[in-house]
Design an enzyme around this catalytic site. Structure first.
Site, short mmCIF file in Angstrom:
data_model
loop_
_atom_site.label_atom_id
_atom_site.label_comp_id
_atom_site.label_asym_id
_atom_site.label_seq_id
_atom_site.Cartn_x
_atom_site.Cartn_y
_atom_site.Cartn_z
N CYS A 116 0.82 -1.23 0.00
CA CYS A 116 0.00 0.00 0.00
C CYS A 116 0.84 1.27 0.00
CB CYS A 116 -0.94 0.00 1.19
SG CYS A 116 -2.01 -1.44 1.19
N HIS A 256 -3.42 7.10 1.96
CA HIS A 256 -3.76 5.77 1.46
C HIS A 256 -5.19 5.48 1.90
CE1 HIS A 256 -4.06 1.60 0.80
NE2 HIS A 256 -3.79 1.22 2.02
N ASN A 286 -10.06 -0.28 -0.58
CA ASN A 286 -8.59 -0.17 -0.51
C ASN A 286 -7.99 -0.80 -1.77
OD1 ASN A 286 -5.87 -0.60 0.00
ND2 ASN A 286 -6.16 -1.26 2.12
N1 COA Z 1 -18.53 -8.95 8.66
C1 COA Z 1 -18.98 -9.28 9.86
N2 COA Z 1 -18.19 -9.57 10.90
C2 COA Z 1 -16.88 -9.52 10.68
C3 COA Z 1 -16.31 -9.19 9.45
C4 COA Z 1 -17.20 -8.90 8.41
N3 COA Z 1 -16.78 -8.57 7.18
N4 COA Z 1 -14.97 -9.22 9.54
C5 COA Z 1 -14.68 -9.55 10.80
N5 COA Z 1 -15.83 -9.74 11.50
C6 COA Z 1 -16.00 -10.14 12.87
C7 COA Z 1 -14.79 -10.84 13.42
O1 COA Z 1 -14.78 -12.19 13.02
C8 COA Z 1 -14.99 -10.66 14.90
O2 COA Z 1 -15.89 -11.65 15.32
P1 COA Z 1 -15.66 -12.43 16.71
O3 COA Z 1 -15.66 -11.35 17.76
O4 COA Z 1 -16.82 -13.34 16.76
O5 COA Z 1 -14.33 -13.09 16.55
C9 COA Z 1 -15.69 -9.31 15.00
O6 COA Z 1 -16.16 -9.01 13.70
C10 COA Z 1 -14.81 -8.19 15.47
O7 COA Z 1 -13.60 -8.30 14.78
P2 COA Z 1 -12.51 -7.22 14.93
O8 COA Z 1 -11.32 -7.66 14.15
O9 COA Z 1 -12.34 -6.84 16.36
O10 COA Z 1 -13.21 -5.98 14.20
P3 COA Z 1 -12.58 -4.57 13.95
O11 COA Z 1 -13.45 -3.56 14.56
O12 COA Z 1 -11.12 -4.54 14.28
O13 COA Z 1 -12.71 -4.45 12.37
C11 COA Z 1 -11.36 -4.65 10.44
C12 COA Z 1 -12.10 -5.38 11.54
C13 COA Z 1 -10.69 -5.68 9.53
C14 COA Z 1 -12.36 -3.83 9.63
C15 COA Z 1 -10.30 -3.71 11.07
O14 COA Z 1 -9.52 -4.43 12.00
C16 COA Z 1 -9.42 -3.09 10.07
O15 COA Z 1 -9.85 -2.30 9.22
N6 COA Z 1 -8.09 -3.35 10.11
C17 COA Z 1 -7.17 -2.83 9.16
C18 COA Z 1 -7.23 -3.65 7.92
C19 COA Z 1 -6.59 -2.98 6.75
O16 COA Z 1 -6.93 -1.86 6.48
N7 COA Z 1 -5.66 -3.66 6.06
C20 COA Z 1 -4.97 -3.14 4.97
C21 COA Z 1 -3.89 -2.28 5.45
S1 COA Z 1 -3.00 -1.56 4.16
#
Ligand code: COA
Length: 329
Positions: A116, A256, A286
């Site tokens: 990224c 980004h 993204n």
């Molecule tokens: N739909 C529904 N539930 C989802 C889900 C989706 N698409 N993706 C994850 N969950 C669930 C998880 O499984 C978890 O369930 P559990 O508690 O039963 O295990 C719950 O939601 C919470 O997960 P968590 O990881 O705490 O959520 P979050 O608030 O951190 O959001 C992301 C998840 C991925 C959106 C967030 O962590 C994020 O944006 N991270 C950065 C990712 C990124 O940008 N990567 C590229 C970088 S360049």
């Protein structure tokens, strides 16, 4: 020491595929909901490359638009850099295909795999060549087909990513007349294969029946770790720019396009208003190395860059690697 040649940005272009993948469609593929995706990421839809599209083809369309914007012929290009982690194949470099097909007959070319942060890193490399007088005209393309490495059975990742390409042409400032490059950074925090990676297909885990069975050719991500890292470095990079130039100088932040919540958290931690930020996450998700040049191209087309003010572009991602770009418009 010889003084450095001022560099500017003379051309911009972008391309996104026609096909839209909406949250409603993702609801049918994995256990997720439109509400969850919008609340946690701000994304409503993303673009997905068609079956006949490859990364170079999208990069070529963006590059041709940037050349037209720059009123430059492809023969004038000295160097083509393609920033991608989803190149057409492991080798040759996707830059070679882009260079050949646009007619950059004199240019050299190579790829940069900085995920990224790719476009920011590529732009810093272009600055190294142009400001020291080695080259005059450098094309930097960020192009990705992430939909080919995203696992559409993994709800943690498949909702986040989309496909697209953006391109910029850098040249000495006296020709460019706009977009003066002021600087920025390139940084890394060492290897983090456990946080954000495609584990299979390289020399560590070459392609095998086992690697395919274990779905190792798809992206794996520790979402929470990446979230915290992204908020931290985004805020650090913007703060550094504020300290260096003063808040009043900053006209726009074009980060980004990672996740609306990451951007809001970082801006909130800096007590800065979201009005300073350009975002297209809602429409495109993204797009990794393509996200900054697409956003920059769209922001310029929308008249969002203010004359004489700074555009700050922080980027961060797999590596972990991050950096930023500061241009005066
Ligand atoms: N739909 C529904 N539930 C989802 C889900 C989706 N698409 N993706 C994850 N969950 C669930 C998880 O499984 C978890 O369930 P559990 O508690 O039963 O295990 C719950 O939601 C919470 O997960 P968590 O990881 O705490 O959520 P979050 O608030 O951190 O959001 C992301 C998840 C991925 C959106 C967030 O962590 C994020 O944006 N991270 C950065 C990712 C990124 O940008 N990567 C590229 C970088 S360049």
């Amino acid at each position: 020491m010889q003084s450095l040649i001022p560099m500017g940005l003379c051309g911009l272009g972008h391309y996104v595929p026609e096909k839209r993948l909406t949250n409603a469609e993702l609801e049918k593929m994995v256990d997720t909901s439109d509400d969850w995706i919008v609340q946690r990421t701000g994304i409503r839809e993303r673009r997905i490359a068609g079956p006949g599209e490859v990364t170079s083809k999208m990069g070529i369309l963006a590059a041709q638009r940037a050349l037209a914007d720059a009123k430059m012929s492809p023969e004038e290009l000295d160097l083509v850099i393609c920033c991608t982690v989803t190149g057409d194949q492991v080798f040759p470099a996707t830059a070679c295909r882009i260079g050949k097909d646009i007619g950059a007959k004199r240019a050299g070319g190579f790829d940069i795999a900085a995920a990224c942060s790719g476009f920011v890193f590529g732009s810093q490399v272009a600055a190294g060549f142009i400001r020291t007088g080695v080259y005059k005209n450098v094309l930097v393309v960020g192009a990705e087909i992430l939909s080919r490495i995203v696992d559409y059975s993994d709800r943690n990742t498949c909702v986040l990513f989309g496909d697209g390409a953006g391109a910029a042409i850098y040249t000495p400032l006296d020709r460019a007349g706009r977009g003066e490059f002021l600087g920025g950074s390139i940084q890394m925090e060492g290897a983090s294969e456990d946080v954000l990676a495609v584990p299979g297909g390289g020399s560590r885990f070459p392609a095998s029946h086992e690697s395919v069975d274990q779905r190792m050719h798809f992206m794996k991500m520790g979402g929470t770790k990446v979230f915290r890292f992204a908020v931290r470095v985004f805020a650090e990079l913007v703060q550094r720019t504020v300290d260096q130039y003063g808040l009043d100088e900053i006209g726009i932040i074009i980060p980004h396009q990672v996740n609306q919540r990451i951007i809001e958290s970082a801006m909130d931690s800096l007590s800065l208003p979201m009005e300073m930020v350009f975002s297209n996450i809602e429409r495109l998700g993204n797009t990794s190395a393509a996200s900054v040049p697409i956003a920059l191209s769209e922001a310029v087309a929308a008249g969002r860059l203010k004359k004489g003010k700074l555009a700050v572009m922080p980027a961060f991602g797999a590596g972990l690697a991050w950096g930023h770009l500061v241009l005066r418009w």
